[in-house]
Scaffold this motif. Structure first.
Motif, PDB file in Angstrom:
ATOM      1  N   LEU A 139     -38.044  16.926 -14.371  1.00 52.34           N
ATOM      2  CA  LEU A 139     -36.568  17.079 -14.669  1.00 52.34           C
ATOM      3  C   LEU A 139     -36.090  18.419 -13.961  1.00 52.34           C
ATOM      4  CD1 LEU A 139     -36.573  15.672 -18.326  1.00 52.34           C
ATOM      5  CD2 LEU A 139     -35.948  14.412 -16.068  1.00 52.34           C
TER       6      LEU A 139
ATOM      7  N   CYS B 196     -32.599  18.777 -12.868  1.00 49.48           N
ATOM      8  CA  CYS B 196     -31.373  18.599 -13.870  1.00 49.48           C
ATOM      9  C   CYS B 196     -31.628  19.176 -15.264  1.00 49.48           C
ATOM     10  CB  CYS B 196     -31.221  17.123 -13.889  1.00 49.48           C
ATOM     11  SG  CYS B 196     -32.667  16.320 -14.324  1.00 49.48           S
ATOM     12  N   THR B 197     -32.487  20.238 -15.399  1.00 50.68           N
ATOM     13  CA  THR B 197     -32.465  20.779 -16.717  1.00 50.68           C
ATOM     14  C   THR B 197     -32.635  22.378 -16.587  1.00 50.68           C
ATOM     15  OG1 THR B 197     -34.925  20.517 -16.665  1.00 50.68           O
ATOM     16  CG2 THR B 197     -33.511  18.841 -18.060  1.00 50.68           C
TER      17      THR B 197
ATOM     18  N   ALA C 153     -30.098  19.709 -20.772  1.00 55.32           N
ATOM     19  CA  ALA C 153     -29.261  19.274 -19.955  1.00 55.32           C
ATOM     20  C   ALA C 153     -28.063  18.886 -20.437  1.00 55.32           C
ATOM     21  CB  ALA C 153     -29.856  18.100 -19.301  1.00 55.32           C
TER      22      ALA C 153
ATOM     23  N   ASN D 230     -25.562  16.693 -15.500  1.00 55.90           N
ATOM     24  CA  ASN D 230     -27.128  16.986 -15.524  1.00 55.90           C
ATOM     25  C   ASN D 230     -27.698  15.913 -16.541  1.00 55.90           C
ATOM     26  OD1 ASN D 230     -27.535  18.527 -13.474  1.00 55.90           O
ATOM     27  ND2 ASN D 230     -27.286  20.399 -14.479  1.00 55.90           N
TER      28      ASN D 230
ATOM     29  N   CYS E   6     -30.628  13.159 -15.542  1.00 56.30           N
ATOM     30  CA  CYS E   6     -32.161  12.902 -16.379  1.00 56.30           C
ATOM     31  C   CYS E   6     -32.195  11.431 -16.858  1.00 56.30           C
ATOM     32  CB  CYS E   6     -31.924  13.902 -17.536  1.00 56.30           C
ATOM     33  SG  CYS E   6     -32.136  15.670 -17.105  1.00 56.30           S
TER      34      CYS E   6
ATOM     35  N   LYS F 156     -33.146   9.236 -14.167  1.00 52.74           N
ATOM     36  CA  LYS F 156     -34.690   9.272 -13.816  1.00 52.74           C
ATOM     37  C   LYS F 156     -35.597   8.487 -14.838  1.00 52.74           C
ATOM     38  CE  LYS F 156     -34.318  13.633 -11.838  1.00 52.74           C
ATOM     39  NZ  LYS F 156     -35.041  14.830 -11.053  1.00 52.74           N
TER      40      LYS F 156
END
Ligand SMILES: [Zn+2]
Length: 284
Positions: free
Chosen positions: A249, A252-253, A262, A266, A270, A273
């Protein structure tokens, strides 16, 4: 994980079932006392039920055998271990204080859904809080309500009952309810199935509450926020069991102390994913 549920079509979350045919009923939406006001809300148990039923469809698509999770149709009754039902067997282990063995037997025998959402007598790995109509500061906001008159029709003859009108209260589009999901110790693919369910709800493929066939229950998800705590390597979430897949991550974090956080776009990235882990995981 928290978000706002925003109603896009009328929403009605009943405690029980849809109004019984042939009875004159006036159904109010479920309410709770909050800050001295009686306000409509969406019970966490209803949300959990929605997620479980979507997860059930997704698990079946993957060819997994899962139980219905209600009444007598649960792994606790359906699975037999050493001559007794899984439920009874676990109970006898717990009575002997052998909780470690009980957890082991449960995870070896119960279906994926029971492991994620829990089974009668066992705590679950996910908790859905009640969704309240509050703003970001926690203050109660007004919920627009409407009333619709329905007609009870005999499903066999198609005839309208005498005095068969009933009035149903519902939440109008545009209402916002804040809710939170707490997940502990879940493999990445299990977070993935929850993520996929949330996406299906947000995209309008899945509806919540009653009267879904009459256009009720379409909701959107706004202000999504994800907070993850655990034994991470940087922003990598390692697989928790032998089929699980690592999730990275990093892009996005943000890291804040021991938390990965996040928000908005974002947070959805996550969840994407995790969804991919669910799509590619192979259960043997
Ligand atoms: Zn089960």
């Amino acid at each position: 994980m928290q978000w706002y549920i925003v109603t896009k079509s009328p929403l009605r979350v009943g405690v029980g079932k849809e109004p019984p045919l042939g009875s004159l009923v006036e159904l109010a939406v479920v309410r709770i006392k909050l800050q001295g006001k009686s306000v409509p809300y969406i019970p966490g148990s209803s949300l959990k039920g929605v997620f479980r039923s979507i997860a059930m469809q997704l698990a079946k698509q993957k060819g997994l055998k899962v139980c219905q999770g209600v009444g007598k149709e649960t792994c606790m009754q359906l699975i037999t271990v050493e001559g007794s039902s899984l439920g009874e067997y676990l109970e006898s282990l717990l009575k002997k204080g052998n909780s470690y063995e009980a957890i082991k037997v449960f995870s070896e025998n119960a279906c994926l859904l029971c492991k994620i959402f829990g089974a009668p007598g066992l705590s679950s790995h996910v908790t859905f809080t009640d969704a309240y109509p509050v703003d970001n500061n926690g203050n109660v906001v007004e919920v627009p309500l409407g009333v619709r008159t329905g007609i009870a029709i005999d499903r066999r003859t198609g005839a309208v009952y005498e005095r068969a009108l009933y009035q149903v209260e519902y939440i109008e589009p545009g209402a916002r309810f804040r809710t939170m999901v707490l997940a502990t110790n879940l493999p990445n693919y299990a977070i993935g199935v929850l993520a996929k369910a949330l996406m299906l709800i947000n995209e309008g493929y899945m509806r919540i509450g009653c009267f879904k066939t009459r256009g009720f229950g379409e909701v959107g998800i706004e202000d999504l926020e994800l907070k993850i705590k655990g034994k991470n390597e940087g922003a990598k979430l390692l697989g928790l069991d032998n089929v699980d897949i690592e999730v990275d991550l990093t892009d996005c974090t943000e890291i804040s102390g021991t938390w990965l956080i996040a928000r908005g776009v974002n947070a959805w990235k996550c969840l994407n994913k995790f969804e991919k882990v669910w799509d590619s995981v192979k259960f043997t």
